[in-house]
Design an enzyme around this catalytic site. Structure first.
Site, PDB file in Angstrom:
ATOM      1  N   SER A 142    -104.725 -67.745  48.086  1.00 24.61           N
ATOM      2  CA  SER A 142    -104.400 -67.819  46.653  1.00 24.61           C
ATOM      3  C   SER A 142    -104.080 -69.272  46.307  1.00 24.61           C
ATOM      4  CB  SER A 142    -103.163 -66.964  46.366  1.00 24.61           C
ATOM      5  OG  SER A 142    -102.614 -67.280  45.092  1.00 24.61           O
ATOM      6  N   TYR A 155     -94.599 -64.337  48.482  1.00 20.49           N
ATOM      7  CA  TYR A 155     -96.063 -64.204  48.422  1.00 20.49           C
ATOM      8  C   TYR A 155     -96.750 -65.538  48.724  1.00 20.49           C
ATOM      9  CZ  TYR A 155    -100.645 -63.482  46.107  1.00 20.49           C
ATOM     10  OH  TYR A 155    -101.983 -63.406  45.805  1.00 20.49           O
ATOM     11  N   LYS A 159     -99.454 -66.788  51.714  1.00 19.07           N
ATOM     12  CA  LYS A 159    -100.809 -67.304  51.471  1.00 19.07           C
ATOM     13  C   LYS A 159    -100.987 -68.672  52.155  1.00 19.07           C
ATOM     14  CE  LYS A 159    -102.370 -63.798  49.132  1.00 19.07           C
ATOM     15  NZ  LYS A 159    -103.388 -62.906  49.712  1.00 19.07           N
TER      16      LYS A 159
HETATM   17  N1  LIG Z   1    -106.167 -60.985  41.217  1.00 20.72           N
HETATM   18  C1  LIG Z   1    -105.718 -62.219  41.291  1.00 20.72           C
HETATM   19  O1  LIG Z   1    -105.467 -62.876  40.283  1.00 20.72           O
HETATM   20  C2  LIG Z   1    -105.548 -62.885  42.632  1.00 20.72           C
HETATM   21  C3  LIG Z   1    -105.294 -64.263  42.666  1.00 20.72           C
HETATM   22  C4  LIG Z   1    -105.130 -64.884  43.907  1.00 20.72           C
HETATM   23  C5  LIG Z   1    -105.231 -64.143  45.065  1.00 20.72           C
HETATM   24  N2  LIG Z   1    -105.474 -62.791  44.990  1.00 20.72           N
HETATM   25  C6  LIG Z   1    -105.570 -62.070  46.259  1.00 20.72           C
HETATM   26  O2  LIG Z   1    -106.798 -61.384  46.293  1.00 20.72           O
HETATM   27  C7  LIG Z   1    -106.669 -60.198  47.064  1.00 20.72           C
HETATM   28  C8  LIG Z   1    -107.160 -59.024  46.241  1.00 20.72           C
HETATM   29  O3  LIG Z   1    -106.425 -58.974  45.039  1.00 20.72           O
HETATM   30  P1  LIG Z   1    -106.930 -58.069  43.809  1.00 20.72           P
HETATM   31  O4  LIG Z   1    -106.092 -58.468  42.646  1.00 20.72           O
HETATM   32  O5  LIG Z   1    -108.408 -58.140  43.714  1.00 20.72           O
HETATM   33  O6  LIG Z   1    -106.619 -56.582  44.264  1.00 20.72           O
HETATM   34  P2  LIG Z   1    -105.336 -55.637  44.124  1.00 20.72           P
HETATM   35  O7  LIG Z   1    -104.067 -56.389  44.327  1.00 20.72           O
HETATM   36  O8  LIG Z   1    -105.474 -54.880  42.885  1.00 20.72           O
HETATM   37  O9  LIG Z   1    -105.499 -54.686  45.389  1.00 20.72           O
HETATM   38  C9  LIG Z   1    -106.773 -54.204  45.821  1.00 20.72           C
HETATM   39  C10 LIG Z   1    -106.568 -52.999  46.685  1.00 20.72           C
HETATM   40  O10 LIG Z   1    -105.791 -53.297  47.843  1.00 20.72           O
HETATM   41  C11 LIG Z   1    -105.249 -52.069  48.283  1.00 20.72           C
HETATM   42  N3  LIG Z   1    -104.199 -52.266  49.275  1.00 20.72           N
HETATM   43  C12 LIG Z   1    -102.932 -52.705  49.088  1.00 20.72           C
HETATM   44  N4  LIG Z   1    -102.253 -52.688  50.249  1.00 20.72           N
HETATM   45  C13 LIG Z   1    -103.119 -52.267  51.204  1.00 20.72           C
HETATM   46  C14 LIG Z   1    -103.021 -52.035  52.607  1.00 20.72           C
HETATM   47  N5  LIG Z   1    -101.865 -52.249  53.266  1.00 20.72           N
HETATM   48  N6  LIG Z   1    -104.112 -51.586  53.268  1.00 20.72           N
HETATM   49  C15 LIG Z   1    -105.271 -51.360  52.613  1.00 20.72           C
HETATM   50  N7  LIG Z   1    -105.419 -51.531  51.288  1.00 20.72           N
HETATM   51  C16 LIG Z   1    -104.359 -51.995  50.589  1.00 20.72           C
HETATM   52  C17 LIG Z   1    -104.766 -51.414  46.989  1.00 20.72           C
HETATM   53  O11 LIG Z   1    -104.672 -49.991  47.132  1.00 20.72           O
HETATM   54  C18 LIG Z   1    -105.827 -51.838  45.985  1.00 20.72           C
HETATM   55  O12 LIG Z   1    -106.771 -50.808  45.696  1.00 20.72           O
HETATM   56  C19 LIG Z   1    -105.190 -60.121  47.466  1.00 20.72           C
HETATM   57  O13 LIG Z   1    -105.021 -60.643  48.762  1.00 20.72           O
HETATM   58  C20 LIG Z   1    -104.504 -60.999  46.451  1.00 20.72           C
HETATM   59  O14 LIG Z   1    -103.308 -61.537  46.934  1.00 20.72           O
HETATM   60  C21 LIG Z   1    -105.650 -62.154  43.812  1.00 20.72           C
END
Ligand SMILES: NC(=O)c1ccc[n+]([C@@H]2O[C@H](COP(=O)([O-])OP(=O)(O)OC[C@H]3O[C@@H](n4cnc5c(N)ncnc54)[C@H](O)[C@@H]3O)[C@@H](O)[C@H]2O)c1
Length: 252
Positions: A142, A155, A159
């Site tokens: 992130s 968090y 990361k």
């Molecule tokens: N969306 C953003 O703005 C953003 C920005 C930077 C980084 N990220 C990172 O990208 C990744 C995906 O984020 P997102 O926002 O697309 O998805 P999200 O946070 O909505 O989660 C996606 C899926 O992960 C599943 N999940 C959570 N814990 C789990 C576990 N222990 N085992 C298996 N599945 C699990 C949830 O059920 C969910 O369906 C994450 O690592 C997040 O930290 C996201």
């Protein structure tokens, strides 16, 4: 069909960035094992990709559980004979004031974000070493692993740790041809983030390119890093944030 005959595992992929990565990999010929902790979501997400003609199997379970992670790798290998790509994408965001942040939240974030990634990298690397023809690991980091962000101490620490894990593993896995990188998304429109109705407006205002990322923006970068086009790139973090980290204005 860049990923024809390749087998990939992607964690936390029922929705959002992980789901888009799975869809793109499947459309480009990979056999994809899609993980999510929510069983119904995992099954329906894999079905959606199959309905479009992709090859995608659901692997519901907790990606922070070492035994489960090892069983994901075994299942992929039993069904396809190999594992080429492992993407540790599952990550949880528990916001909170640093001064009162509860230990349960801290350990949960550490467990899923760091533990889950570490175990998948470990199990996948063992399999790739045995296969003897390399592979690609990718962790979803992130921008908060690069820049301070209020209420995200735990968090953002995880990361930054993933970025160091990727760098460190270069010393462990390059000898058998495995590459390991991170993709570091900035604010990205997903099912989760758009539940905050102000999210898109706020990030459009403070992102130099004028909008938050789409899941496609992130998945395009992820697929590049796990493709042969990135064959000499390892231990790196690719920030995909429309320029936000260059100026880093606060969303608050
Ligand atoms: N969306 C953003 O703005 C953003 C920005 C930077 C980084 N990220 C990172 O990208 C990744 C995906 O984020 P997102 O926002 O697309 O998805 P999200 O946070 O909505 O989660 C996606 C899926 O992960 C599943 N999940 C959570 N814990 C789990 C576990 N222990 N085992 C298996 N599945 C699990 C949830 O059920 C969910 O369906 C994450 O690592 C997040 O930290 C996201």
């Amino acid at each position: 069909m860049e990923f024809h005959n390749k087998t990939a595992i992607v964690t936390g992929a029922g929705v959002g960035i992980g789901f888009e990565i799975c869809g793109q990999l499947a459309r480009q010929g990979a056999t994809v094992f899609l993980n999510d902790i929510d069983e119904a979501l995992c099954t329906s997400a894999a079905e959606k990709i199959r309905a479009e003609g992709g090859t995608c199997h659901p692997l519901p379970g907790d990606s922070s559980n070492k035994t489960f992670v090892e069983s994901m790798v075994s299942t992929a290998v039993e069904q396809t004979g190999r594992l080429d790509i492992a993407i540790a994408n599952a990550g949880i965001t528990l916001f909170g004031d640093f001064l009162t942040y509860p230990p349960e939240s801290l350990f949960q974030v550490l467990h899923v974000n760091i533990g889950g990634t570490f175990f998948l990298a470990q199990a996948a690397s063992r399999q790739m070493r045995q296969q003897g023809n390399g592979g690609a690991l990718l962790f979803t980091s992130s921008v908060t692993g690069h820049q301070a962000h209020k209420n995200l101490a735990a968090y953002s620490m995880t990361k930054a740790a993933l970025e160091m894990l990727a760098k460190n593993l270069v010393a462990e896995v390059s000898g058998f041809g495995v590459r390991v990188n991170t993709v570091a998304p900035g604010a990205t429109l997903t099912e989760r983030t758009v539940s905050d109705t102000e999210y898109e407006n706020t990030w459009s205002r403070i992102t130099p390119m004028g909008r938050p990322a789409s899941v496609t923006d992130i998945a395009d970068a992820a697929l590049f890093l796990v493709s042969d086009k990135a064959r000499h790139i390892t231990g790196q973090s690719l920030v995909v944030d429309g320029g936000w980290t260059a100026t880093s204005p606060s969303p608050f």
